[in-house]
Design an enzyme around this catalytic site. Sequence first.
Site, PDB file in Angstrom:
ATOM      1  N   GLU A 249      55.805  44.651  60.831  1.00  0.00           N
ATOM      2  CA  GLU A 249      54.889  43.525  61.076  1.00  0.00           C
ATOM      3  C   GLU A 249      54.166  43.167  59.782  1.00  0.00           C
ATOM      4  O   GLU A 249      54.176  43.948  58.829  1.00  0.00           O
ATOM      5  CB  GLU A 249      53.906  43.858  62.203  1.00  0.00           C
ATOM      6  CG  GLU A 249      52.998  45.031  61.902  1.00  0.00           C
ATOM      7  CD  GLU A 249      52.218  45.543  63.124  1.00  0.00           C
ATOM      8  OE1 GLU A 249      52.696  45.408  64.266  1.00  0.00           O
ATOM      9  OE2 GLU A 249      51.133  46.094  62.912  1.00  0.00           O
TER      10      GLU A 249
ATOM     11  N   LYS B  92      51.433  42.684  56.882  1.00  0.00           N
ATOM     12  CA  LYS B  92      50.195  43.317  56.459  1.00  0.00           C
ATOM     13  C   LYS B  92      49.225  42.178  56.141  1.00  0.00           C
ATOM     14  O   LYS B  92      49.386  41.469  55.148  1.00  0.00           O
ATOM     15  CB  LYS B  92      50.448  44.183  55.226  1.00  0.00           C
ATOM     16  CG  LYS B  92      49.255  45.020  54.824  1.00  0.00           C
ATOM     17  CD  LYS B  92      49.705  46.094  53.833  1.00  0.00           C
ATOM     18  CE  LYS B  92      48.581  47.029  53.461  1.00  0.00           C
ATOM     19  NZ  LYS B  92      47.351  46.390  53.028  1.00  0.00           N
TER      20      LYS B  92
ATOM     21  N   ASP C 205      46.094  40.284  54.898  1.00  0.00           N
ATOM     22  CA  ASP C 205      45.164  40.554  53.804  1.00  0.00           C
ATOM     23  C   ASP C 205      43.747  40.163  54.222  1.00  0.00           C
ATOM     24  O   ASP C 205      43.271  39.078  53.923  1.00  0.00           O
ATOM     25  CB  ASP C 205      45.598  39.780  52.557  1.00  0.00           C
ATOM     26  CG  ASP C 205      44.979  40.364  51.298  1.00  0.00           C
ATOM     27  OD1 ASP C 205      44.387  41.456  51.390  1.00  0.00           O
ATOM     28  OD2 ASP C 205      45.090  39.727  50.244  1.00  0.00           O
TER      29      ASP C 205
ATOM     30  N   TYR D 197      45.799  45.397  66.011  1.00  0.00           N
ATOM     31  CA  TYR D 197      47.132  46.015  65.950  1.00  0.00           C
ATOM     32  C   TYR D 197      47.098  47.529  66.139  1.00  0.00           C
ATOM     33  O   TYR D 197      48.087  48.198  65.880  1.00  0.00           O
ATOM     34  CB  TYR D 197      47.806  45.685  64.615  1.00  0.00           C
ATOM     35  CG  TYR D 197      46.904  45.875  63.418  1.00  0.00           C
ATOM     36  CD1 TYR D 197      46.429  47.137  63.076  1.00  0.00           C
ATOM     37  CD2 TYR D 197      46.530  44.797  62.627  1.00  0.00           C
ATOM     38  CE1 TYR D 197      45.597  47.322  62.006  1.00  0.00           C
ATOM     39  CE2 TYR D 197      45.692  44.970  61.538  1.00  0.00           C
ATOM     40  CZ  TYR D 197      45.229  46.232  61.230  1.00  0.00           C
ATOM     41  OH  TYR D 197      44.394  46.419  60.166  1.00  0.00           O
TER      42      TYR D 197
ATOM     43  N   LYS E  87      54.250  46.851  49.847  1.00  0.00           N
ATOM     44  CA  LYS E  87      53.571  45.730  49.177  1.00  0.00           C
ATOM     45  C   LYS E  87      54.585  44.796  48.544  1.00  0.00           C
ATOM     46  O   LYS E  87      55.496  45.258  47.862  1.00  0.00           O
ATOM     47  CB  LYS E  87      52.648  46.277  48.084  1.00  0.00           C
ATOM     48  CG  LYS E  87      51.386  46.915  48.623  1.00  0.00           C
ATOM     49  CD  LYS E  87      50.274  45.897  48.646  1.00  0.00           C
ATOM     50  CE  LYS E  87      48.911  46.581  48.558  1.00  0.00           C
ATOM     51  NZ  LYS E  87      47.850  45.612  48.324  1.00  0.00           N
TER      52      LYS E  87
ATOM     53  N   CYS F  12      34.919  17.950  18.384  1.00  0.00           N
ATOM     54  CA  CYS F  12      34.980  17.651  19.818  1.00  0.00           C
ATOM     55  C   CYS F  12      35.911  16.467  20.083  1.00  0.00           C
ATOM     56  O   CYS F  12      35.869  15.465  19.353  1.00  0.00           O
ATOM     57  CB  CYS F  12      33.584  17.339  20.347  1.00  0.00           C
ATOM     58  SG  CYS F  12      33.604  17.000  22.131  1.00  0.00           S
TER      59      CYS F  12
ATOM     60  N   CYS G 150      35.490  14.248  21.983  1.00  0.00           N
ATOM     61  CA  CYS G 150      34.728  13.045  22.353  1.00  0.00           C
ATOM     62  C   CYS G 150      34.817  11.976  21.277  1.00  0.00           C
ATOM     63  O   CYS G 150      34.996  10.805  21.568  1.00  0.00           O
ATOM     64  CB  CYS G 150      33.274  13.387  22.671  1.00  0.00           C
ATOM     65  SG  CYS G 150      32.327  14.122  21.324  1.00  0.00           S
TER      66      CYS G 150
ATOM     67  N   CYS H 202      30.619  21.820  22.051  1.00  0.00           N
ATOM     68  CA  CYS H 202      30.414  20.589  21.290  1.00  0.00           C
ATOM     69  C   CYS H 202      28.919  20.490  21.022  1.00  0.00           C
ATOM     70  O   CYS H 202      28.097  20.669  21.913  1.00  0.00           O
ATOM     71  CB  CYS H 202      30.877  19.391  22.119  1.00  0.00           C
ATOM     72  SG  CYS H 202      30.277  17.815  21.488  1.00  0.00           S
TER      73      CYS H 202
ATOM     74  N   CYS I 271      27.521  13.062  23.139  1.00  0.00           N
ATOM     75  CA  CYS I 271      28.911  13.294  23.559  1.00  0.00           C
ATOM     76  C   CYS I 271      29.145  12.645  24.921  1.00  0.00           C
ATOM     77  O   CYS I 271      28.501  12.998  25.896  1.00  0.00           O
ATOM     78  CB  CYS I 271      29.195  14.804  23.630  1.00  0.00           C
ATOM     79  SG  CYS I 271      30.756  15.221  24.426  1.00  0.00           S
TER      80      CYS I 271
HETATM   81  S1  IVH Z   1      47.953  49.854  60.714  1.00  0.00           S
HETATM   82  C1  IVH Z   1      46.100  54.132  60.833  1.00  0.00           C
HETATM   83  N1  IVH Z   1      48.827  47.371  60.614  1.00  0.00           N
HETATM   84  O1  IVH Z   1      46.071  47.715  55.703  1.00  0.00           O
HETATM   85  C2  IVH Z   1      46.682  52.935  60.223  1.00  0.00           C
HETATM   86  N2  IVH Z   1      47.163  48.060  59.046  1.00  0.00           N
HETATM   87  O2  IVH Z   1      46.369  49.673  53.503  1.00  0.00           O
HETATM   88  C3  IVH Z   1      46.087  51.712  60.753  1.00  0.00           C
HETATM   89  N3  IVH Z   1      46.405  46.267  57.554  1.00  0.00           N
HETATM   90  O3  IVH Z   1      43.370  49.802  56.471  1.00  0.00           O
HETATM   91  C4  IVH Z   1      46.516  50.545  59.998  1.00  0.00           C
HETATM   92  N4  IVH Z   1      47.668  44.671  58.389  1.00  0.00           N
HETATM   93  O4  IVH Z   1      43.169  47.332  57.085  1.00  0.00           O
HETATM   94  C5  IVH Z   1      47.990  48.292  60.063  1.00  0.00           C
HETATM   95  N5  IVH Z   1      49.626  45.184  60.678  1.00  0.00           N
HETATM   96  C6  IVH Z   1      48.814  46.111  60.139  1.00  0.00           C
HETATM   97  C7  IVH Z   1      47.935  45.809  59.076  1.00  0.00           C
HETATM   98  C8  IVH Z   1      47.133  46.819  58.537  1.00  0.00           C
HETATM   99  C9  IVH Z   1      46.733  44.967  57.493  1.00  0.00           C
HETATM  100  C10 IVH Z   1      45.411  46.916  56.655  1.00  0.00           C
HETATM  101  C11 IVH Z   1      44.444  47.844  57.347  1.00  0.00           C
HETATM  102  C12 IVH Z   1      44.600  49.168  56.659  1.00  0.00           C
HETATM  103  C13 IVH Z   1      45.221  48.787  55.364  1.00  0.00           C
HETATM  104  C14 IVH Z   1      45.987  49.946  54.801  1.00  0.00           C
END
Ligand code: IVH
Length: 427
Positions: A85, A87, A89, A195, A283, A377, A379, A401, A407
């Site tokens: 799934e 991640k 941000d 999640y 990542k 400058c 200008c 400047c 200017c």
């Molecule tokens: S699972 C015990 N699922 O990534 C583990 N984390 O680098 C629980 N994060 O602290 C995390 N999307 O803040 C999980 N789909 C996802 C996520 C996710 C973002 C963040 C979360 C975690 C950090 C770890």
Amino acid sequence: PEIGDADYDALYRELEALERAHPEWITPDSPTQRVGGAPLSAFRQVRHNPPMMSLDKTHSRADLLDFDTFLRRQVPDDVWDYVVEPKVDGVAFSLLYENGALVRAATRGNGEIGDDITANIKTLRAIPLRLADAPPLLEVRGEVYMSRAGFAALNRREEEAGREPFMNPRNAAAGSLKQLDPREVARRPLDAVLYATGAVKGATFPTHSGLLQRLAGWGFRTPPWLRLCVDIQAVLAAIDELEALRHTFPFEIDGAVVKVNRRDLYDRLGSTAKSPRWARAFKYEPERAETRIWKITVQVGRTGVLTPVAELEPVVLAGSEIARATLHNADEIARKDIRVGDTVILQRAGDVIPQIVGVVLDERGADAEPFAFPTHCPCDLRTQIARETTAAGAETVVRRCTGEFACPFQRLAHLRHFVSRRAFDIE
Ligand code: IVH
């Protein structure tokens, strides 16, 4: 949303009128109670039990194969699927429901202790205040985030009000949750996905995919994309698929999360001091693109500061077209030896402003010359440029400047500032 905004507003106003006439009908989970109470002077501290862990990172496909090999050694007699799934941000947080009622929300903090942000979190419409058919105790965990569109709108507002814009959506989300006044938080375009679970009594969720379905059934937002994978090869394919899609999400994702789907294996697999053994983060590299600088212009700001800007052949980077990038100052140009005509590498790493990482020297023309920063400058091409010094007399990177009100660029910038919203607010 099940209904449109106008219908929602009409129902909301009707509810407000009813509650004014019958204050005894107001319940703590009424939508009118989302923004309530006076600003706090500080957040109360919350101890997380179990702690909120982080994820071990993998940096390559080989790392993921090792992860799979490791798991097979730990549970040789078993089979399992993986879930991949996005991640998200954002900022990790936790919600505690007792008998279906939201009683507490907290930031992750250091994983052991976080801030009690209940009043702030209640302002998010994406968070249900009450769950139907919930177990006696249910802690759900996830991520508060700001969409790219919400972030852009907030930054426009911040700039119009004369405040510093936020660096990126994650910063904006974190800064918003730290507001002590929930009324301000209510104005921030925050959203959340859930999640994971923390403490739970009176319910079990045998699989992660099943957990997400139950969460969605309760009205939580869950990750909008998910792949169930039979083996690690399928995980690698899903990670590629997600990477190609990463800019189509309304929010920023900085990687993929791989989880063992069978939650009954979690206890057997256990965790290290900081992270569970049944999950890994993967990542993605910040996105890069190559393009050519066809010109370097120098802008003059209100206080006369000169900023060099690279005018680029337009290129699409991380989903949007880039035609200009700041070069910051003369020293930066010299340090990276950036010349007009150069092919450069642009990068966008969570931040909204793209950076020039470096020059592709192989593609430099034989006649390319080092950039000569103007000595006068733009200008009038006559007024002197002065290099700013510190109080102690050391040279800084700032060049100005010296023309001040003579200017025209500075005059225009002053006029703009004078009529702007934070000054005389003249339309
Ligand atoms: S699972 C015990 N699922 O990534 C583990 N984390 O680098 C629980 N994060 O602290 C995390 N999307 O803040 C999980 N789909 C996802 C996520 C996710 C973002 C963040 C979360 C975690 C950090 C770890």
